[in-house]
Design a protein around this motif. Sequence first.
Motif, short mmCIF file in Angstrom:
data_model
loop_
_atom_site.label_atom_id
_atom_site.label_comp_id
_atom_site.label_asym_id
_atom_site.label_seq_id
_atom_site.Cartn_x
_atom_site.Cartn_y
_atom_site.Cartn_z
N SER A 180 21.14 19.27 -58.80
CA SER A 180 21.26 17.99 -59.51
C SER A 180 22.67 17.46 -59.43
CB SER A 180 20.80 18.13 -60.97
OG SER A 180 21.61 19.08 -61.64
N ALA A 181 23.67 18.35 -59.46
CA ALA A 181 25.06 17.89 -59.33
C ALA A 181 25.30 17.31 -57.94
CB ALA A 181 26.02 19.05 -59.60
N ALA A 182 24.71 17.96 -56.92
CA ALA A 182 24.88 17.45 -55.56
C ALA A 182 24.27 16.07 -55.43
CB ALA A 182 24.25 18.41 -54.56
N ILE A 183 23.12 15.87 -56.08
CA ILE A 183 22.48 14.55 -56.01
C ILE A 183 23.39 13.49 -56.64
CG2 ILE A 183 20.52 13.18 -56.85
CD1 ILE A 183 18.82 15.75 -56.46
N GLY A 184 23.98 13.83 -57.81
CA GLY A 184 24.93 12.91 -58.44
C GLY A 184 26.08 12.58 -57.50
N ALA A 185 26.61 13.61 -56.82
CA ALA A 185 27.74 13.41 -55.92
C ALA A 185 27.34 12.52 -54.75
CB ALA A 185 28.26 14.75 -55.42
N ILE A 186 26.14 12.76 -54.21
CA ILE A 186 25.70 11.99 -53.03
C ILE A 186 25.50 10.52 -53.40
CG2 ILE A 186 23.78 11.68 -51.42
CD1 ILE A 186 23.58 14.81 -51.43
N ILE A 187 24.88 10.29 -54.58
CA ILE A 187 24.70 8.89 -55.02
C ILE A 187 26.06 8.22 -55.13
CG2 ILE A 187 23.99 7.43 -56.96
CD1 ILE A 187 21.78 9.46 -57.54
N THR A 188 27.01 8.92 -55.75
CA THR A 188 28.34 8.32 -55.93
C THR A 188 28.98 8.01 -54.58
OG1 THR A 188 28.53 9.72 -57.88
CG2 THR A 188 30.52 8.60 -57.15
N ILE A 189 28.86 8.95 -53.64
CA ILE A 189 29.47 8.73 -52.32
C ILE A 189 28.84 7.52 -51.63
CG2 ILE A 189 29.62 9.69 -49.99
CD1 ILE A 189 29.91 12.46 -51.36
N PHE A 190 27.51 7.43 -51.68
CA PHE A 190 26.84 6.31 -51.01
C PHE A 190 27.24 4.98 -51.64
CE2 PHE A 190 23.46 7.58 -47.94
CZ PHE A 190 23.81 8.91 -47.86
N VAL A 191 27.27 4.94 -52.97
CA VAL A 191 27.63 3.68 -53.62
C VAL A 191 29.09 3.32 -53.32
CG1 VAL A 191 27.98 2.52 -55.83
CG2 VAL A 191 25.93 3.89 -55.45
N ALA A 192 29.97 4.34 -53.38
CA ALA A 192 31.40 4.06 -53.13
C ALA A 192 31.59 3.52 -51.73
CB ALA A 192 32.22 5.33 -53.34
N ASP A 193 30.90 4.12 -50.76
CA ASP A 193 31.08 3.68 -49.39
C ASP A 193 30.47 2.30 -49.15
OD1 ASP A 193 32.09 4.68 -46.76
OD2 ASP A 193 30.09 4.02 -46.19
N TRP A 194 29.30 2.09 -49.77
CA TRP A 194 28.71 0.74 -49.68
C TRP A 194 29.66 -0.29 -50.27
CZ3 TRP A 194 27.71 -1.89 -54.29
CH2 TRP A 194 27.24 -3.19 -54.10
N PHE A 195 30.23 0.05 -51.45
CA PHE A 195 31.07 -0.93 -52.14
C PHE A 195 32.34 -1.23 -51.33
CE2 PHE A 195 34.43 -2.17 -55.06
CZ PHE A 195 33.83 -3.26 -55.65
N LYS A 196 32.91 -0.18 -50.76
CA LYS A 196 34.14 -0.35 -50.00
C LYS A 196 33.96 -1.41 -48.92
CE LYS A 196 37.21 2.19 -46.92
NZ LYS A 196 37.45 3.49 -46.27
#
Lengths: 295, 594
Positions: free
Chosen positions: B166-182
Motif C-alpha cells: 500500500s505504501a508503494a501504491i501511494g508512492a507511485i501515485i505521487t510520482i505519476f501526479v508529480a511528473d504529470w504536473f511538472k
Amino acid sequence: MEVFAQQALNAIALGGVYALLGLGLAMVFSVLGMINFAHGEIMTLSGYALVFVATTLGWPFGLAVISACLLAGAAAAMTERIAFRPVRGASLTTMLLTTFAVSSILHVVFQNFISPRPIAVPVPEWLTQSLNVGGLQIGTLQAISIAVSLVALIGLVGFLRFSTLGLAMRSAAQDFSVTRLMGISADRVIIGAFAISGLLAGLSGFLWVAQRGSVDPLMGFVPVLKAFTAVVLGGLGSLNGAVLGGFLLGILEVSLRASLPQELLPFRDAISLSIVIGLLVMRPQGLIGRAEAVR
Amino acid sequence: MRLGNITLALILLAIATTATVFGSTAMNNTVSYFFILVVLVVALGIYVGNTGIVSFGHPAFMAIAAYLTAILVMPAARKSALLPNLPDFLSTFSAPPLLGIVITVFVVGLIGAGIGLAISRLNGASATIATLGLLIVAHSLLVGGTTFTRGAQALYGIPKLVSPISAAIGAIITIFVADWFKHSRWGLAARAVREDEAAAAASGISIKRNRTIVFCLSIAFTALGGAMFALHLGVFSPKEFYFTLTFSLLAMLIVGGASSTAGAVVGVAVITMITEVLRQAEPGFSLGPIQIPALFGLTTIGISVALILTLYRRPEGIFGLKELDDFLPFDIKPRVYKRSVINTPRPTASQTPKSIRVQSLTKRYGGVTALDAVSIDLQQGEILGLIGPNGSGKSTFLSCASGIQRFDEGEVWVHDTQMAQGNPVAYAHNGVARTFQNIRLFARLSVAENVSAAMVSVPGPANSPTVADILTRVGLDGMALRTASTLSYGQQRRLEIARALAICPDFLLLDEPAAGMNSTETDDLAALIMSLRDENGLGILLVDHDLPMILRLSNRVAVLNEGKLIALASPEHIRENPEVAAAYFGEGQSTLSE
C-alpha cells in the motif's frame, strides 16, 4: 505607567539582542546574498567560550566576555573560509542549504564533544542585581543589554561610515560586482562581513547566556530563526531594516508576554511569528525594502 | 504515460513484493518507511523543484495531516481516553482508513491553498524564511493545542495499517501526479518563473496564482505522506516533525536532484542507505584492535556531509534536471502544448487598428528625472524607432510602457484600456509583448518550452501559429529540444522574439535586439522585424543604438535626450534635425547625415 516603563525597557533590551543578531545576518546577506543558518551556532559557541574562559581558565568575567566575542568573530570568519567559500556566488538555495548543513554538523559536534546537556554559566552576582531609579526597577543585566546594543550599533555605524573597509562593505551591500570593479578585494570584504557578524553574534550570545544562566547545544538556533524573520520584515539586505525589524520583534514579544491571557501564553511564539509573517505578506519588500531595476 | 515512470513504478512494486514475500517485519517496516519518504520528498519536490524556492514548512503540514488522520481513524474509545477534550463530532466519529486519508488530503490541501496564497506574495528568500516561521508556528501550536494533541507527549494507539504494497501504491501515485504536473501547463509556467520572474511576467504568467497552485498541490501530497506516516508508525509526537525531519527531507531532495521526480526517489534511496549504515555505527564499534567510540548524531553528520558534497560538486543533484526518460534509449519528442482558445478573436488589423498611447509619462529616480512628460503613441502596422544617447531614458520608457516599472505621472493606454501600473501580466494579456536588453530566457528550459510557457499562459485565436510555426518563423526550426542557455547569442535573441510572438501580440517592444550582433545577424533580424510589420501587422517599438538600421526600418523615429522627447518624425526629418545631431554629437554638427 511604571509597569509600562518597565515593559518598555524589557522590550528595548530584548529587541537589542534581536537587532544585534539580525544585523549580523544582514551584513552577510547584503554582501553575499547568503542566508546564514550557522549564525546561531556561532552564538552558542561564544556561550561555551565564555564558560571555558571564565570557569576553566578562571579569568575575570569582563575579560571572558571580550575573548568570547573575539573567538566568535574568528570562528565566523573560519566557517566562511572552510565551508562557505566553495559555494560563493552559487544560487540562494545552494548557499542556504550549505549553511544549514554546517549548522547541523556543529550541533552534533557540540553535543558529542562538549555536552548534550545545558552547562551553567558563572554569571557574577552584580549582573543579576537591580537598581532602583526613580521607582523603576532596572536590572543591571537589562541596563547592560541596552547599553551594549546601543554601543555596538553606534560602533558599527561609525566603522561603516568612517573606515575604508566599512565603506567598501557598504558599497558591496549596494552592488557587489561594481564594488569589485573598483578594485576592492572580495575576500577582504567577505571575511570582514563574517568577522563582524561573528562579533555581533558573540555579543548577543553573551547577553542571551547571562539572561538564561546556561548554555546548551541548540541555544542559538531558535533566536536566530526569529531574528531572521525580523530581518526579512525589516527588508532583506538592508542594515537599517535589520535593526528596525529586531526592535519590532522585541517589542512584539514583550507586549504579547505582558498582555496575553494565561491560557494563550504557550502560543506566544506562534502568535508573534504569525504577526511578523502577516506583516511581511502585506509588505512583501519589507519595511525598508528596495526594488531592483529590470533590464 | 511515459516509459520512465512506468519503469520506476515497476521497480518500486518489485521492491514492495520482494519485501512482502521474503522480508522480516523489520525489513517490511524499513521498506514501507522508504516509500512514505518517497511520497514526502516527491511532494516537496513539486514545490521546490518547480518554483526553485526552498520550503522548510512542509513538515508542518505533514504534522497536521498526521494528527488529523490519527484523530479520524482511531477507535472512539481510545480517543476519549487519550484526548478527552476533543469536540463531540470528532470524538464519537471513527472513519475507515481510506476515508480518513482522503479527508486529510482534502482539508490539509485547502489549508495549503490558503497559506500558499500568502506565501506566494513573497519572493524567494523571504518566502523561504516565512516557511521557516510556519514550521515554528505549527510546532508551537501542536505542543500547546492540547485539545487535539497530547502536547509534547506522544500520541499512540493509532492502527498500524500501512504495508509495503500500500505504501508503494501511494508512492507511485505521487510520482505519476508529480511528473504529470511538472509537464502540465501550470508546471511549465512555474518552471519558467523559476528561471526568470521578470520574463515570465512579461510572457503573461501570473506568478502569484501559479505559485499558489503549485504550493497547494505539493501540500496535498505532503498530507498524503503525513497520513501514511501516522498509519505506519502508530505513535508520534510533535518533535517528529521538526527540524531534523525537515533537514533530512531537503537533503534527500537536493542530493537526488530537486527538479527531477526520478532524482527525488534516488535521493531518498541514497540518504536512507547512508542513515541505515551509520545508525549501526552510532553506538560505537571495534575496527580490529581500534575501538571507535559512540558518536551520537552520526547519521546527522552523514546526511550533512552528503548534502555539502552534493552542493559543492553537483548543486543540481545526481539527476540534475533530467528524468529517467532522458537515459532510456527512446526518441524524445517535444511535448506539444495547446493554447487555450478564445472564442471572440481579437479584431484583426484590417478592422480598427489598435494603438498604445503613452501620455505625459514622468519617472523620477530620487532627484533625477529619467522621463519628463513623454508622450508617444505606437500604431499597429508601423515600426517606431526610439533612439537617444546613453542614459536618455529609452529603457526606462520601455519598462514603464510594458508594465515592468512603475512611474510617477502619466497614463498608458493599450487600445481602449487604461493600464494599471507595475502589472506586466496585464500588458501581455492585452497584446503587448517585449524583449529585454539583457537577454532573459528561461535558461534551463528547452527552446520549445520557452515558447510554450508563454503560449499556454495567454489565450489566443484558434488559428494562431503553433510553437513549431513560430520557431520556423524566427529560424530556430530543428532546435526545439536544445536547452536555451546552450544557444548562440544571436539564436538567443531570436528565441526571445519567438517567445514574445507566442502570446499573439498586437505590439512588440524590442529593447536593443541588435546589440552585439554581427552584420549578417543584424540583416536577418531586420528582415524578420520588417516581415512582422508587413505580414502580421504588428506595431513595433524598436529601441537600438544601430542608427542606420533604425533609420532604414522605421516609419517614424522618436528621439529622447535627458528624459525629454526632443523629436518625433519621419526618418528623413530626423536625419536633418539639428537638435538631434546636437544631442548625439554635441553642438557644431548640424545633421546626423554629415
